[in-house]
Scaffold this motif. Structure first.
Motif, PDB file in Angstrom:
ATOM      1  N   UNK A 130      -3.981  -2.244 -14.298  1.00  0.00           N
ATOM      2  CA  UNK A 130      -3.681  -1.501 -13.071  1.00  0.00           C
ATOM      3  C   UNK A 130      -3.034  -0.164 -13.415  1.00  0.00           C
ATOM      4  N   UNK A 131      -2.171  -0.137 -14.430  1.00  0.00           N
ATOM      5  CA  UNK A 131      -1.525   1.107 -14.856  1.00  0.00           C
ATOM      6  C   UNK A 131      -2.583   2.111 -15.333  1.00  0.00           C
TER       7      UNK A 131
ATOM      8  N   UNK B 115      -3.594  -8.178  -9.925  1.00  0.00           N
ATOM      9  CA  UNK B 115      -3.776  -9.490  -9.298  1.00  0.00           C
ATOM     10  C   UNK B 115      -2.670 -10.486  -9.684  1.00  0.00           C
ATOM     11  N   UNK B 116      -2.062 -11.074  -8.660  1.00  0.00           N
ATOM     12  CA  UNK B 116      -1.016 -12.079  -8.842  1.00  0.00           C
ATOM     13  C   UNK B 116       0.358 -11.512  -9.063  1.00  0.00           C
ATOM     14  N   UNK B 117       0.489 -10.187  -9.119  1.00  0.00           N
ATOM     15  CA  UNK B 117       1.817  -9.622  -9.405  1.00  0.00           C
ATOM     16  C   UNK B 117       2.237  -8.558  -8.375  1.00  0.00           C
ATOM     17  N   UNK B 118       1.402  -7.529  -8.160  1.00  0.00           N
ATOM     18  CA  UNK B 118       1.787  -6.498  -7.194  1.00  0.00           C
ATOM     19  C   UNK B 118       1.083  -5.172  -7.480  1.00  0.00           C
ATOM     20  N   UNK B 119       1.516  -4.152  -6.779  1.00  0.00           N
ATOM     21  CA  UNK B 119       0.864  -2.842  -6.875  1.00  0.00           C
ATOM     22  C   UNK B 119       1.463  -1.991  -7.994  1.00  0.00           C
ATOM     23  N   UNK B 120       0.594  -1.118  -8.534  1.00  0.00           N
ATOM     24  CA  UNK B 120       0.990  -0.186  -9.582  1.00  0.00           C
ATOM     25  C   UNK B 120       0.492   1.212  -9.184  1.00  0.00           C
ATOM     26  N   UNK B 121       1.402   2.195  -9.302  1.00  0.00           N
ATOM     27  CA  UNK B 121       1.021   3.581  -9.052  1.00  0.00           C
ATOM     28  C   UNK B 121       1.694   4.483 -10.084  1.00  0.00           C
ATOM     29  N   UNK B 122       0.910   5.442 -10.605  1.00  0.00           N
ATOM     30  CA  UNK B 122       1.379   6.340 -11.664  1.00  0.00           C
ATOM     31  C   UNK B 122       1.281   7.780 -11.167  1.00  0.00           C
ATOM     32  N   UNK B 123       2.283   8.583 -11.544  1.00  0.00           N
ATOM     33  CA  UNK B 123       2.242  10.015 -11.252  1.00  0.00           C
ATOM     34  C   UNK B 123       2.282  10.791 -12.559  1.00  0.00           C
ATOM     35  N   UNK B 124       1.669  11.983 -12.554  1.00  0.00           N
ATOM     36  CA  UNK B 124       1.693  12.838 -13.734  1.00  0.00           C
ATOM     37  C   UNK B 124       2.173  14.234 -13.325  1.00  0.00           C
ATOM     38  N   UNK B 125       2.774  14.934 -14.277  1.00  0.00           N
ATOM     39  CA  UNK B 125       3.179  16.329 -14.075  1.00  0.00           C
ATOM     40  C   UNK B 125       2.255  17.199 -14.904  1.00  0.00           C
ATOM     41  N   UNK B 126       1.690  18.220 -14.256  1.00  0.00           N
ATOM     42  CA  UNK B 126       0.686  19.066 -14.893  1.00  0.00           C
ATOM     43  C   UNK B 126       1.143  20.513 -14.823  1.00  0.00           C
TER      44      UNK B 126
ATOM     45  N   UNK C 244       4.185  11.600 -17.817  1.00  0.00           N
ATOM     46  CA  UNK C 244       3.531  10.456 -17.158  1.00  0.00           C
ATOM     47  C   UNK C 244       4.622   9.462 -16.793  1.00  0.00           C
ATOM     48  N   UNK C 245       4.570   8.976 -15.531  1.00  0.00           N
ATOM     49  CA  UNK C 245       5.613   8.061 -15.080  1.00  0.00           C
ATOM     50  C   UNK C 245       5.063   7.140 -13.997  1.00  0.00           C
ATOM     51  N   UNK C 246       5.385   5.833 -14.116  1.00  0.00           N
ATOM     52  CA  UNK C 246       5.009   4.871 -13.077  1.00  0.00           C
ATOM     53  C   UNK C 246       6.050   4.916 -11.970  1.00  0.00           C
ATOM     54  N   UNK C 247       5.627   5.156 -10.731  1.00  0.00           N
ATOM     55  CA  UNK C 247       6.566   5.191  -9.608  1.00  0.00           C
ATOM     56  C   UNK C 247       6.548   3.879  -8.832  1.00  0.00           C
ATOM     57  N   UNK C 248       5.616   3.002  -9.187  1.00  0.00           N
ATOM     58  CA  UNK C 248       5.598   1.676  -8.556  1.00  0.00           C
ATOM     59  C   UNK C 248       5.083   0.661  -9.576  1.00  0.00           C
ATOM     60  N   UNK C 249       5.872  -0.398  -9.796  1.00  0.00           N
ATOM     61  CA  UNK C 249       5.504  -1.524 -10.650  1.00  0.00           C
ATOM     62  C   UNK C 249       6.017  -2.808  -9.995  1.00  0.00           C
ATOM     63  N   UNK C 250       5.341  -3.909 -10.232  1.00  0.00           N
ATOM     64  CA  UNK C 250       5.809  -5.167  -9.616  1.00  0.00           C
ATOM     65  C   UNK C 250       7.084  -5.693 -10.289  1.00  0.00           C
ATOM     66  N   UNK C 251       8.141  -5.925  -9.487  1.00  0.00           N
ATOM     67  CA  UNK C 251       9.407  -6.486  -9.982  1.00  0.00           C
ATOM     68  C   UNK C 251       9.884  -7.605  -9.047  1.00  0.00           C
ATOM     69  N   UNK C 252       8.925  -8.286  -8.399  1.00  0.00           N
ATOM     70  CA  UNK C 252       9.321  -9.295  -7.408  1.00  0.00           C
ATOM     71  C   UNK C 252       9.831 -10.584  -8.057  1.00  0.00           C
ATOM     72  N   UNK C 253       9.279 -10.939  -9.180  1.00  0.00           N
ATOM     73  CA  UNK C 253       9.659 -12.182  -9.851  1.00  0.00           C
ATOM     74  C   UNK C 253      10.093 -11.867 -11.282  1.00  0.00           C
TER      75      UNK C 253
END
Length: 200
Positions: free
Chosen positions: A188-189, A117-128, A136-145
């Motif tokens: 969110x992470x 909330x107030x920042x943006x979307x977060x999405x994480x991917x994992x390798x199994x 474990x790696x975040x492929x989307x993090x908020x970097x707008x501001x």
């Protein structure tokens, strides 16, 4: 004189007739042999009639019992009735109690997109690999501001560079604590990471 001759001849003829009638129509062996020599064909043997009353085919004798076991349609004497064979049914497939085997090759699983909330979307991917998380790696993090960029960098440093997210994913850590100063982004992470772990 003539009368005497006629009487003698008549007596001889009567005697011969009586002898022929007593012997019957059957030919003597000598007569049969004579016929064979005369005609060149063997004499036919007289057919003897079968003793006893003749039986009519297909019809039961008068007064016979109507027992189906003895009738023409029933089973013959000494035969046993055939029993229907029991059909063998294939056994119903039982449920195997063994757990299904996990794929052996490395797989990439994607967590759901969670909004900070107030920042943006977060999405994480994992390798199994099998059932073990290897990365474990975040492929989307908020970097707008500049603020969201600072918060995302703090989350990435704590969870990925220091390996806290991988320790949590592999069970070496019971908790994944929030990052100080980036509560919404770290929450969110953690939510996206958990949804990816649930797919194993």
């Amino acid at each position: 004189m003539r009368r005497v001759l006629f009487a003698v001849a008549g007596l001889a003829a009567g005697t011969t007739l009586l002898v022929v009638l007593k012997t019957g129509p059957a030919a003597t062996p000598v007569a049969g042999a004579a016929r064979t020599e005369a005609t060149g064909r063997p004499a036919a043997a007289p057919t003897a009639a079968a003793p006893g009353p003749a039986r009519a085919t297909g019809a039961a004798p008068t007064g016979a019992a109507t027992d189906p076991g003895r009738s023409g349609t029933g089973p013959s004497a000494g035969s046993r009735p055939t029993r229907p064979r029991a059909t063998a049914h294939a056994p119903a497939p039982g449920r195997s109690s063994a757990a299904p085997k996990a794929p052996t090759g490395p797989r990439t699983l994607y967590g759901s997109v969670v909004k900070a909330p107030g920042y943006g979307n977060v999405q994480v991917q994992i390798t199994v690999s099998g059932r073990t998380v290897t990365a474990v790696k975040a492929i989307e993090l908020p970097f707008d501001t500049p603020t969201s960029e600072q918060k995302s960098a703090s989350v990435r440093q704590r969870y990925e560079t220091k390996g806290e997210a991988l320790a949590y994913a592999t069970g070496r850590s019971a908790r994944l604590d929030a990052v100080s100063g980036a509560t919404e982004t770290s929450a969110a992470y953690r939510g996206s990471l958990q949804s990816a772990l649930d797919q194993r």
